[in-house]
Design a protein around this motif. Sequence first.
Motif, PDB file in Angstrom:
ATOM      1  N   TRP A 173      -4.424   0.724  -6.228  1.00  0.00           N
ATOM      2  CA  TRP A 173      -3.140   0.583  -5.543  1.00  0.00           C
ATOM      3  C   TRP A 173      -2.773  -0.870  -5.265  1.00  0.00           C
ATOM      4  O   TRP A 173      -1.605  -1.194  -5.161  1.00  0.00           O
ATOM      5  N   TRP A 174      -3.776  -1.774  -5.145  1.00  0.00           N
ATOM      6  CA  TRP A 174      -3.432  -3.173  -4.836  1.00  0.00           C
ATOM      7  C   TRP A 174      -2.701  -3.838  -6.010  1.00  0.00           C
ATOM      8  O   TRP A 174      -1.573  -4.318  -5.836  1.00  0.00           O
ATOM      9  N   TYR A 231       0.841  -2.173  -6.786  1.00  0.00           N
ATOM     10  CA  TYR A 231       1.989  -2.454  -5.920  1.00  0.00           C
ATOM     11  C   TYR A 231       2.801  -3.636  -6.447  1.00  0.00           C
ATOM     12  O   TYR A 231       4.033  -3.641  -6.370  1.00  0.00           O
ATOM     13  N   PHE A 275       6.701   1.569  -2.036  1.00  0.00           N
ATOM     14  CA  PHE A 275       5.924   2.718  -1.582  1.00  0.00           C
ATOM     15  C   PHE A 275       6.644   3.453  -0.451  1.00  0.00           C
ATOM     16  O   PHE A 275       6.751   4.671  -0.444  1.00  0.00           O
ATOM     17  N   ILE A 316       8.007   6.817  -3.104  1.00  0.00           N
ATOM     18  CA  ILE A 316       7.075   6.580  -4.204  1.00  0.00           C
ATOM     19  C   ILE A 316       7.492   7.290  -5.494  1.00  0.00           C
ATOM     20  O   ILE A 316       6.994   6.960  -6.576  1.00  0.00           O
ATOM     21  N   ASP A 367       9.579   3.362  -9.506  1.00  0.00           N
ATOM     22  CA  ASP A 367       8.133   3.556  -9.361  1.00  0.00           C
ATOM     23  C   ASP A 367       7.570   4.278 -10.576  1.00  0.00           C
ATOM     24  O   ASP A 367       6.470   3.952 -11.050  1.00  0.00           O
ATOM     25  N   LEU A 414       1.188  -5.397   0.782  1.00  0.00           N
ATOM     26  CA  LEU A 414       1.282  -3.948   0.900  1.00  0.00           C
ATOM     27  C   LEU A 414       1.777  -3.545   2.288  1.00  0.00           C
ATOM     28  O   LEU A 414       1.471  -4.212   3.281  1.00  0.00           O
ATOM     29  N   MET A 436      -3.316   5.978   0.551  1.00  0.00           N
ATOM     30  CA  MET A 436      -3.718   5.426  -0.736  1.00  0.00           C
ATOM     31  C   MET A 436      -4.560   6.378  -1.569  1.00  0.00           C
ATOM     32  O   MET A 436      -4.607   6.272  -2.794  1.00  0.00           O
ATOM     33  N   LEU A 473      -2.516   8.427  -4.036  1.00  0.00           N
ATOM     34  CA  LEU A 473      -1.927   7.521  -5.021  1.00  0.00           C
ATOM     35  C   LEU A 473      -2.962   7.127  -6.056  1.00  0.00           C
ATOM     36  O   LEU A 473      -2.666   7.057  -7.255  1.00  0.00           O
ATOM     37  N   ARG A 474      -4.183   6.889  -5.603  1.00  0.00           N
ATOM     38  CA  ARG A 474      -5.260   6.574  -6.556  1.00  0.00           C
ATOM     39  C   ARG A 474      -5.412   7.695  -7.580  1.00  0.00           C
ATOM     40  O   ARG A 474      -5.525   7.451  -8.787  1.00  0.00           O
ATOM     41  N   ILE A 518      -2.535   7.632 -10.139  1.00  0.00           N
ATOM     42  CA  ILE A 518      -2.675   6.561 -11.131  1.00  0.00           C
ATOM     43  C   ILE A 518      -3.692   6.968 -12.190  1.00  0.00           C
ATOM     44  O   ILE A 518      -3.465   6.804 -13.400  1.00  0.00           O
TER      45      ILE A 518
END
Length: 430
Positions: A210-211, A214, A224, A233, A238, A387, A397, A400-401, A404
């Motif tokens: 996520w870092w 973003y 986000f 999101i 996005d 963030l 997060m 979201l991980r 991804i």
Amino acid sequence: MKRREFLTATAAVCALGKLSSASAATSNFGSINWKQQSGTKLNVFMARHPWQEAIEPEIDQFRGLTGINVQLSELPEDQYATKVAADLSAGVFEYDVFMSQYYDAPRYEAAKWTAALDPLMNDPKLTDKNWYDWQDFFPGARQIATIGGKYADRVAITAEAQILIYRKDVLAKLGIAPPLDFNDLLAAADKIGKAGNISGITLRGGTYAWWPFYGVVKSYGGDFLTPDLKPVIDSSQDIEALQMYADLAKDAPQGVTSYDWDEINTAMLSGQAAMFLDSSVIYSRIKDPTLSTVANEIGAAPFPTGPAGRHGSSHYWSLSMAAASKQQDAGWLFIQWATSKPVQALLQSKGVLAPRASVYGTSDASKMYAADFLDAVKISLTSAVILPANAKFFELMDPLRVAIQQVITGDSTAATSLKSVESQWQKILA
């Protein structure tokens, strides 16, 4: 962000740019009376970190400047984070000034664990505002001061920018110019991957993806959350950003969905990948021939631009003061000294990138780092984002991980995955 491996590299490069305490002590420290808290005992707590390693030998300069007796304690980063939160929660925290991270700001401020620094920064007895020059801090560094929402409770002490690191020899052999935007980056990664046995790029696909993601989202015009913590999101921007991120990941080494800092770092140092899109903190390591197999072939470029411009992620460690401290004037003098231009310039000469723009133009910086790296970091930090920290940040997060990773592996589309994240976030934030 954990950077335990960076300690070794920092020690290696410190000798290259070492400045003496005496040289910094002769610098102009503004018009205030620095001796006004002489004789005060100040307890300072730090995590073991490159910044701590760099500033600790210089604290005698502060003692001489102020007459304040600094008692310094430190712990490894994991133990440090646990102790700070536990002791503050239990009401037994015994330190006046401590290292902090902005992810914790909303929780710490809501619990009234950190002191407001605004009144101290605006007190002419304690602060020479023209000399301190708050506007010299990069925008993201200024932003973390108030990320808790109600008052400034921290000042940045380090800076990490999301930049592009690349193999000059690989790009030159294939006639590829350093990528300027995401389309260029993807084309370059594809071409490199098809040309031989080296991956085009390495980037995170694991727990902390996520870092870097973003920065891509913001560069595509997405976000986000709204300022009032409403999830956005699943916007078209996005979705497009996640598709680009997943497309880039196809040119990364196998197993990228388990890749976090250690793995992308190793892939670049060992020559497995030709490009690296992540934190600038890798630079000193990858230029160290005792750690890197490609030390002589490294170039740096700013974070690529997207449809909405260049907005890579940034990260900053900070200093905060305990709300329960009875030595707040002395504590602010320490924070002000540690984050001032002359001290930040001194620390950058030791290999710790500063959150102040002016430091990047010094002669010591140019001796320490290659010009392309300094330019890449300064350009990237000028428009970098942080963030959106909130009390439920890490809880948000996790889904979201997963999203991804699902898109990288092809198990879901970007639109479907982010729609699911949106739904989960709405429940978490309800």
